[in-house]
Design an enzyme around this catalytic site. Structure first.
Site, PDB file in Angstrom:
ATOM      1  N   GLY A   1      -4.025  -4.164   6.401  1.00  0.00           N
ATOM      2  CA  GLY A   1      -3.071  -3.876   7.470  1.00  0.00           C
ATOM      3  C   GLY A   1      -3.322  -2.516   8.054  1.00  0.00           C
TER       4      GLY A   1
ATOM      5  CG  ASP B   1     -10.354  -0.873   5.001  1.00  0.00           C
ATOM      6  OD1 ASP B   1     -10.652  -1.270   6.134  1.00  0.00           O
ATOM      7  OD2 ASP B   1      -9.235  -0.339   4.770  1.00  0.00           O
TER       8      ASP B   1
ATOM      9  CG  LEU C   1       0.497   1.933   8.933  1.00  0.00           C
ATOM     10  CD1 LEU C   1       0.788   3.412   9.243  1.00  0.00           C
ATOM     11  CD2 LEU C   1       1.002   1.603   7.532  1.00  0.00           C
TER      12      LEU C   1
ATOM     13  CE  LYS D   1      -4.618  -0.031   0.504  1.00  0.00           C
ATOM     14  NZ  LYS D   1      -5.208  -0.887   1.546  1.00  0.00           N
ATOM     15  CG  LEU D   2      -1.346   3.319  -7.006  1.00  0.00           C
ATOM     16  CD1 LEU D   2      -1.692   3.762  -8.431  1.00  0.00           C
ATOM     17  CD2 LEU D   2       0.114   3.644  -6.683  1.00  0.00           C
ATOM     18  CE  LYS D   3      -3.880   3.683   1.971  1.00  0.00           C
ATOM     19  NZ  LYS D   3      -5.107   3.238   2.652  1.00  0.00           N
TER      20      LYS D   3
ATOM     21  CG  ASP E   1      -7.696   2.325   0.615  1.00  0.00           C
ATOM     22  OD1 ASP E   1      -8.843   2.809   0.715  1.00  0.00           O
ATOM     23  OD2 ASP E   1      -7.103   1.765   1.570  1.00  0.00           O
TER      24      ASP E   1
ATOM     25  CB  SER F   1      -0.864  -0.035   1.263  1.00  0.00           C
ATOM     26  OG  SER F   1      -1.601   1.153   1.393  1.00  0.00           O
TER      27      SER F   1
ATOM     28  CE  LYS G   1      -7.206  -2.310   6.859  1.00  0.00           C
ATOM     29  NZ  LYS G   1      -7.312  -0.832   6.818  1.00  0.00           N
TER      30      LYS G   1
ATOM     31  CD  GLU H   1      -8.649  -0.929   0.634  1.00  0.00           C
ATOM     32  OE1 GLU H   1      -7.753  -1.297  -0.165  1.00  0.00           O
ATOM     33  OE2 GLU H   1      -8.493  -0.896   1.863  1.00  0.00           O
TER      34      GLU H   1
HETATM   35  O1  OSB Z   1      -7.076   1.877   4.476  1.00  0.00           O
HETATM   36  O2  OSB Z   1      -6.027   0.066   4.354  1.00  0.00           O
HETATM   37  C1  OSB Z   1      -6.129   1.202   4.803  1.00  0.00           C
HETATM   38  C2  OSB Z   1      -3.013   2.042   6.816  1.00  0.00           C
HETATM   39  C3  OSB Z   1      -3.563   2.723   7.868  1.00  0.00           C
HETATM   40  C4  OSB Z   1      -4.920   2.939   7.901  1.00  0.00           C
HETATM   41  C5  OSB Z   1      -5.718   2.464   6.866  1.00  0.00           C
HETATM   42  C6  OSB Z   1      -5.175   1.762   5.804  1.00  0.00           C
HETATM   43  C7  OSB Z   1      -3.787   1.592   5.770  1.00  0.00           C
HETATM   44  C8  OSB Z   1      -3.103   0.967   4.651  1.00  0.00           C
HETATM   45  C9  OSB Z   1      -1.725   0.408   4.882  1.00  0.00           C
HETATM   46  O3  OSB Z   1      -3.527   0.935   3.526  1.00  0.00           O
HETATM   47  C10 OSB Z   1      -1.760  -1.029   5.192  1.00  0.00           C
HETATM   48  C11 OSB Z   1      -0.409  -1.503   5.683  1.00  0.00           C
HETATM   49  O4  OSB Z   1       0.556  -1.390   4.924  1.00  0.00           O
HETATM   50  O5  OSB Z   1      -0.319  -1.979   6.842  1.00  0.00           O
HETATM   51 MG    MG Z   2      -8.249   0.701   3.168  1.00  0.00          MG
END
Ligand code: OSB
Ligand code: MG
Length: 379
Positions: free
Chosen positions: A301, A249, A303, A172-174, A199, A147, A273, A224
């Protein structure tokens, strides 16, 4: 069969103590999503004890309620004053019975998951089995992607290339308004065959339907959580307007949320999650329900440190986790982790930690330097 004919059952596990720490780990790279930037990871770390065995888990809530409504401060208080007194000194036959003890309180799924997951680790260790085995999973490794947080497009292109070269199986691109279509155009141009997803962390509304429909041109595996964190209904409406599958999510915090999303075609993929959904009991029910609907799942995840990451890896070995998860190498997040074992991917596959329970052990020396507070609980 009379009671006395039954094979001998192992007696209940009595939780004879707990330690709740607040831990802070600096992040290697600041992580920016639609709602803000994280530069450090602050989390509750819970240890439950029984018969000389320890089980561990971490809470995935953020300091501010900008992903979901739970907060670190709120969870520390709820754990200390309500949840832990309810389990310390008490006996439980299995994780389901512990989960039932926590069920009467409304929501607070992340705080409940912290207790429930620590008990799963404890329980699996008491049986001498890996967590994946007691959950019903199998296999030595899982497929993972990464991500990538929001940043300048040129830098993102470099990061996409570097992670694909390392073998990660999905990028996955934010995204957020103003940082979406141009980014996708650039990434898709340079990486025509990559498994790509976006996402949005809830930052669009149905008024953005036309913009989101234009994402159909980029052959994304899924989009997402584009809409509000608590709005399954609007996602169902959006799915009717676009071709790309939606993945939920934030919306999926309970089994009922998953059922409603599946019944209304609001999600054709689900990001599970465990730390967001009350724990492994609910996560596995969501997994099974998705399987019944022939909807694939993957493990998200937050983090996590090595403790939460190990829980995620074990869960990801269940059969309907057919898409790569976000459980990438720990070294992408932290220069040093709080567990002894290195959780590192090889060619886009994360090995499952071996041994009983979650299969990782605390690095107590380093943990001491990262711990902001410690509180012990006894019956
Ligand atoms: O939306 O999936 C999410 C991290 C923090 C809060 C929300 C998200 C995320 C990630 C990173 O996308 C996931 C990771 O690398 O642990
Ligand atoms: Mg997400």
């Amino acid at each position: 069969m009379r009671d006395t004919d039954r094979p001998q059952q192992r007696s209940n596990l009595r939780i004879d103590g707990a330690t709740l720490r607040l831990v802070r780990l600096p992040l290697v790279t600041p992580f920016t999503i639609a709602t803000g930037t994280l530069t450090e990871k602050v989390f509750p770390l819970l240890t439950l004890r029984a018969d000389g065995i320890e089980g561990h888990a971490e809470g995935v809530m953020d300091p501010l309620p900008d992903y979901l409504e739970e907060t670190v401060a709120g969870a520390m208080d709820f754990l200390s004053t309500v949840l832990l007194p309810q389990v310390v000194g008490h006996s439980f036959a299995n994780p389901e019975s512990l989960a039932r003890r926590l069920a009467p309180w409304r929501a607070n799924h992340m705080a409940k998951a912290t207790v429930e997951m620590a008990f799963w680790d404890l329980w699996a260790k008491s049986l001498g089995l890996p967590l994946q085995t007691v959950l019903g999973g199998e296999g030595d490794a899982i497929d993972v992607g990464v991500s990538l947080g929001i940043g300048p497009v040129t830098q993102t292109l470099e990061r996409v290339g570097a992670h694909l070269a390392q073998g990660y199986k999905r990028i996955k691109l934010k995204v957020k308004p103003g940082h979406d279509l141009a980014l996708l155009e650039a990434v898709r141009r340079d990486f025509p065959d990559a498994h790509l997803t976006v996402d949005a962390n809830c930052c669009y509304t149905l008024a953005d339907s036309d913009l989101i429909r234009r994402m159909d041109d980029f052959a994304l595996d899924y989009i997402e959580q584009p809409l509000a964190w608590d709005d399954i209904h609007d996602h169902a409406t959006l799915q009717q307007r676009i071709r790309t599958p939606l993945c939920l999510d934030e919306c999926i915090r309970t089994v009922d949320h998953a059922r409603k999303a599946l019944q209304s075609d609001a999600a054709r993929v689900i990001n599970i999650k465990v730390g967001r959904s009350g724990g492994h009991v609910a996560a596995r029910q969501i997994h099974d329900l998705c399987q019944a609907f022939q909807v694939p799942v993957w493990c998200g995840g937050m983090l996590e440190s090595g403790i939460g990451r190990a829980h995620n890896i074990h869960l990801s070995t269940l059969p309907n986790f057919t898409k790569p998860g976000d459980t990438s190498s720990a070294s992408r997040y932290f220069t040093r982790d709080i567990v002894e074992e290195k959780l590192e991917c090889v060619e886009g596959r994360m090995p499952v930690p071996k041994g009983p329970g979650i299969g990782v052990t605390l690095d107590l020396d380093y943990l001491a330097t990262a711990t902001l507070s410690t509180r012990d609980f006894r019956p």
